[in-house]
Design a protein around this motif. Structure first.
Motif, PDB file in Angstrom:
ATOM      1  N   PRO A  67       0.800  -1.051  -0.032  1.00 30.73           N
ATOM      2  CA  PRO A  67      -0.455   0.012  -0.192  1.00 30.73           C
ATOM      3  C   PRO A  67       0.762   1.370  -0.619  1.00 30.73           C
ATOM      4  CG  PRO A  67      -0.066  -0.790   1.866  1.00 30.73           C
ATOM      5  CD  PRO A  67       0.864  -1.549   1.429  1.00 30.73           C
ATOM      6  N   LEU A  68       0.295   2.644  -0.204  1.00 31.92           N
ATOM      7  CA  LEU A  68       1.214   4.078  -0.400  1.00 31.92           C
ATOM      8  C   LEU A  68       0.386   4.627   0.078  1.00 31.92           C
ATOM      9  CD1 LEU A  68       2.196   3.426  -4.133  1.00 31.92           C
ATOM     10  CD2 LEU A  68       3.294   3.044  -1.694  1.00 31.92           C
ATOM     11  N   LEU A  69       0.836   5.457   0.810  1.00 33.82           N
ATOM     12  CA  LEU A  69       0.138   6.623   1.975  1.00 33.82           C
ATOM     13  C   LEU A  69       0.064   8.103   1.186  1.00 33.82           C
ATOM     14  CD1 LEU A  69      -0.033   5.271   5.453  1.00 33.82           C
ATOM     15  CD2 LEU A  69      -1.292   4.688   3.439  1.00 33.82           C
ATOM     16  N   VAL A  70      -0.933   8.860   0.609  1.00 33.64           N
ATOM     17  CA  VAL A  70      -0.464  10.646   0.976  1.00 33.64           C
ATOM     18  C   VAL A  70      -0.883  11.356   1.426  1.00 33.64           C
ATOM     19  CG1 VAL A  70      -1.130  11.926  -1.216  1.00 33.64           C
ATOM     20  CG2 VAL A  70      -0.629   9.210  -1.976  1.00 33.64           C
ATOM     21  N   LEU A  71       0.211  11.802   1.842  1.00 36.45           N
ATOM     22  CA  LEU A  71       0.119  12.425   3.116  1.00 36.45           C
ATOM     23  C   LEU A  71       0.096  14.930   2.625  1.00 36.45           C
ATOM     24  CD1 LEU A  71      -0.248  13.590   6.089  1.00 36.45           C
ATOM     25  CD2 LEU A  71       1.538  13.343   6.551  1.00 36.45           C
ATOM     26  N   THR A  72      -0.640  15.468   2.641  1.00 35.76           N
ATOM     27  CA  THR A  72      -0.571  16.901   2.068  1.00 35.76           C
ATOM     28  C   THR A  72      -0.861  18.003   3.355  1.00 35.76           C
ATOM     29  OG1 THR A  72      -1.797  16.432  -0.040  1.00 35.76           O
ATOM     30  CG2 THR A  72      -1.345  18.868   0.285  1.00 35.76           C
ATOM     31  N   ALA A  73       0.640  18.775   2.974  1.00 37.56           N
ATOM     32  CA  ALA A  73       0.255  19.763   4.117  1.00 37.56           C
ATOM     33  C   ALA A  73       0.070  21.078   3.476  1.00 37.56           C
ATOM     34  CB  ALA A  73       1.858  19.817   4.761  1.00 37.56           C
ATOM     35  N   LEU A  74      -0.886  21.568   3.787  1.00 34.66           N
ATOM     36  CA  LEU A  74      -1.199  22.631   3.779  1.00 34.66           C
ATOM     37  C   LEU A  74      -0.231  24.589   4.989  1.00 34.66           C
ATOM     38  CD1 LEU A  74      -4.744  22.915   2.101  1.00 34.66           C
ATOM     39  CD2 LEU A  74      -2.060  23.067   0.871  1.00 34.66           C
ATOM     40  N   THR A  75       0.229  25.288   4.067  1.00 35.32           N
ATOM     41  CA  THR A  75       1.148  25.928   5.351  1.00 35.32           C
ATOM     42  C   THR A  75       1.100  27.200   5.584  1.00 35.32           C
ATOM     43  OG1 THR A  75       3.313  26.110   3.965  1.00 35.32           O
ATOM     44  CG2 THR A  75       3.153  24.630   5.748  1.00 35.32           C
ATOM     45  N   ARG A  76       1.048  28.148   6.492  1.00 32.10           N
ATOM     46  CA  ARG A  76       0.926  29.810   6.461  1.00 32.10           C
ATOM     47  C   ARG A  76       1.239  30.152   7.659  1.00 32.10           C
ATOM     48  NH1 ARG A  76      -5.514  31.132   6.656  1.00 32.10           N
ATOM     49  NH2 ARG A  76      -5.154  31.148   8.548  1.00 32.10           N
ATOM     50  N   GLY A  77       1.484  31.236   7.049  1.00 31.18           N
ATOM     51  CA  GLY A  77       2.652  32.236   7.771  1.00 31.18           C
ATOM     52  C   GLY A  77       4.005  31.554   8.826  1.00 31.18           C
ATOM     53  N   ALA A  78       4.298  30.647   8.955  1.00 30.89           N
ATOM     54  CA  ALA A  78       4.760  30.150  10.113  1.00 30.89           C
ATOM     55  C   ALA A  78       6.291  30.028   9.744  1.00 30.89           C
ATOM     56  CB  ALA A  78       4.677  28.435  10.245  1.00 30.89           C
ATOM     57  N   LEU A  79       7.137  30.359  10.444  1.00 33.07           N
ATOM     58  CA  LEU A  79       8.822  30.348  10.180  1.00 33.07           C
ATOM     59  C   LEU A  79       8.999  29.123   9.431  1.00 33.07           C
ATOM     60  CD1 LEU A  79      11.346  31.803  10.392  1.00 33.07           C
ATOM     61  CD2 LEU A  79      11.283  30.226  12.740  1.00 33.07           C
ATOM     62  N   ARG A  80       9.697  28.846   7.795  1.00 35.98           N
ATOM     63  CA  ARG A  80       9.880  27.603   7.359  1.00 35.98           C
ATOM     64  C   ARG A  80       8.881  26.792   7.186  1.00 35.98           C
ATOM     65  NH1 ARG A  80      15.057  28.584  10.532  1.00 35.98           N
ATOM     66  NH2 ARG A  80      14.019  27.743  11.787  1.00 35.98           N
ATOM     67  N   PRO A  81       7.764  26.823   6.444  1.00 33.90           N
ATOM     68  CA  PRO A  81       6.700  26.300   6.763  1.00 33.90           C
ATOM     69  C   PRO A  81       6.822  24.924   6.704  1.00 33.90           C
ATOM     70  CG  PRO A  81       6.659  27.640   5.855  1.00 33.90           C
ATOM     71  CD  PRO A  81       7.228  28.121   6.275  1.00 33.90           C
ATOM     72  N   TRP A  82       7.161  25.391   5.410  1.00 27.18           N
ATOM     73  CA  TRP A  82       7.689  23.474   3.774  1.00 27.18           C
ATOM     74  C   TRP A  82       8.449  23.029   5.471  1.00 27.18           C
ATOM     75  CZ3 TRP A  82       7.458  23.703  -1.520  1.00 27.18           C
ATOM     76  CH2 TRP A  82       6.077  23.476  -1.660  1.00 27.18           C
ATOM     77  N   ASP A  83       9.422  22.848   5.817  1.00 26.40           N
ATOM     78  CA  ASP A  83      10.603  22.319   6.680  1.00 26.40           C
ATOM     79  C   ASP A  83       9.209  21.764   8.165  1.00 26.40           C
ATOM     80  OD1 ASP A  83      12.572  22.487   5.139  1.00 26.40           O
ATOM     81  OD2 ASP A  83      12.997  24.595   6.057  1.00 26.40           O
ATOM     82  N   LEU A  84       8.823  22.835   8.086  1.00 27.75           N
ATOM     83  CA  LEU A  84       8.146  22.765   9.725  1.00 27.75           C
ATOM     84  C   LEU A  84       7.337  21.287   9.568  1.00 27.75           C
ATOM     85  CD1 LEU A  84       7.758  25.851  11.932  1.00 27.75           C
ATOM     86  CD2 LEU A  84       9.513  24.216  12.056  1.00 27.75           C
ATOM     87  N   ALA A  85       6.453  21.476   8.492  1.00 23.86           N
ATOM     88  CA  ALA A  85       5.488  20.427   8.252  1.00 23.86           C
ATOM     89  C   ALA A  85       6.245  18.945   8.057  1.00 23.86           C
ATOM     90  CB  ALA A  85       4.662  21.175   6.898  1.00 23.86           C
ATOM     91  N   ALA A  86       7.536  19.278   7.542  1.00 21.33           N
ATOM     92  CA  ALA A  86       8.394  17.697   6.857  1.00 21.33           C
ATOM     93  C   ALA A  86       8.954  17.099   7.508  1.00 21.33           C
ATOM     94  CB  ALA A  86       9.237  17.689   5.862  1.00 21.33           C
TER      95      ALA A  86
END
Length: 286
Positions: A67-86
Motif C-alpha cells: 500500500p501507499l499513503l499520501v499526506l498533503t500539508a498546507l502551510t500559512r505564516g509559519a517560520l520555514r513552514p514547509w520544513d516544519l510540516a515535513a
C-alpha cells in the motif's frame, strides 16, 4: 481533542523542540529532493500509465505494489513552514524504521508519499500525527499547518485518487481554528465536504446570520450559549448526555436551550433547524 494553553516558558521550550525536529533534514538537500520529486507528483496527477508510474516510484525508493499513503500539508505564516510540516510528519514516520518516504513541494503544498512499514497502517499514522500536532499546538503560534491524509492506495493506479483525497482533506483541515490540524479521508463523506466547497465569505456570513444573536448575548452577559448549542447538537439533542458533558444540571440546560431558541428564532425540535444550526456551529470560528 482538548488542547491546553501552556505557560510562556513551556511554549518556548516546545518551540525549540519543534524547530529541532529532524534537524539534519532541514537543509538544502531536502529542498533539492523536494524539487526533484515534483515530477513524480505530476505523473500521479496526469494519471500516467501504471508501468511508467511504477518505474518512477521504484526510482524514488517506494514500493509500487502498495500500500501507499499520501499526506498533503498546507502551510500559512509559519517560520520555514514547509520544513516544519515535513519535520512534524517525518518525526512520526521515523518511528516505523521500514517506512520509506518521498517529500515533494509544489503549488498545492507539501506532499509526502509513504510506503509504510508493516506496523504503520493509515489509522496508526493518523493517530500518531494527531498526537504530535496536539503536543506542539502552542508552539505554532504565528503560523498554521493543515494536514490531509488520503485513504491507502493499493497500487500505483490508485495514487491519483489518494492524492486528490489528501488535498481535499488538507483544505478541510485548514478550516479548523487549530493552528496544527489533521483530517483523514474518512471525513470526506461528512458535512465538512459540503462546507469546504463554500467560499469563506459565504461561510462567515452564514455563521454570523444564524449565530450572531448568540455571540452578542455571550459577549454582553459572559454566557456560553454558542458552546452549549454546539455540544447539544453534537450529542444529538440528548439532554442528560449534554448536561453531563457541560457539567450542568438538566434543568439549567433546558433553560439555556429555551433561551437559544428565543434568540435565534429557531426550533431545535425540528430537523431542519437543527441541521442549519449544526452547520453554522461547524464553520471555523477563526
Amino acid at each position: 481533542m482538548v488542547r491546553g494553553e501552556p505557560s510562556d516558558p513551556e511554549a518556548a521550550e516546545q518551540t525549540a523542540e519543534l524547530l529541532a525536529l529532524g534537524g539534519a533534514r532541514r537543509d538544502e538537500r531536502r529542498r533539492t529532493e523536494q524539487r526533484f520529486h515534483a515530477d513524480l507528483i505530476e505523473l500521479i496527477e496526469q494519471a500516467a500509465p501504471p508501468a511508467a508510474l511504477a518505474t518512477r516510484l521504484r526510482t524514488a525508493g517506494l514500493d509500487p505494489t502498495g500500500p501507499l499513503l499520501v499526506l498533503t500539508a498546507l502551510t500559512r505564516g509559519a517560520l520555514r513552514p514547509w520544513d516544519l510540516a515535513a519535520d512534524l510528519a517525518e518525526s512520526v514516520l521515523d518511528e516505523s524504521p521500514e517506512t520509506r518516504t518521498v517529500v515533494a513541494g509544489g503549488e498545492h503544498g507539501l506532499t509526502l508519499l509513504v510506503s509504510p512499514g508493516p506496523t504503520l497502517a493509515d489509522t496508526t499514522l493518523a493517530d500518531l500525527l494527531d498526537e504530535r500536532l496536539a503536543r506542539f499546538e502552542a508552539a505554532a503560534e504565528g503560523g498554521r499547518i493543515a494536514f490531509g491524509l488520503g485513504a491507502p492506495a493499493t497500487d500505483a493506479a490508485g495514487l491519483a485518487r489518494a492524492l486528490e483525497e489528501s488535498r481535499l482533506a488538507a483544505r478541510l483541515a485548514a478550516l479548523r481554528p487549530a493552528r496544527l490540524s489533521l483530517i483523514t479521508a474518512r471525513a470526506l463523506d461528512s458535512h465538512l465536504l459540503l462546507l469546504a466547497g463554500v467560499p469563506a465569505d459565504i461561510r462567515a456570513t452564514y455563521r454570523r446570520r444564524l449565530l450572531g444573536p448568540l455571540q452578542e448575548y455571550d459577549a454582553e452577559h459572559g454566557a456560553d450559549m454558542v458552546h452549549t448549542l454546539t455540544v447539544f447538537l453534537e450529542h444529538n439533542g440528548a439532554w442528560r448526555t449534554t448536561a453531563t458533558a457541560l457539567h450542568i444540571h438538566v434543568s439549567t440546560l433546558h433553560y439555556r436551550i429555551g433561551r437559544i431558541q428565543q434568540l435565534t428564532g429557531r426550533d431545535l425540535s425540528t430537523a431542519r433547524d437543527r441541521v442549519d444550526l449544526y452547520l453554522a456551529c461547524a464553520i471555523d470560528k477563526g
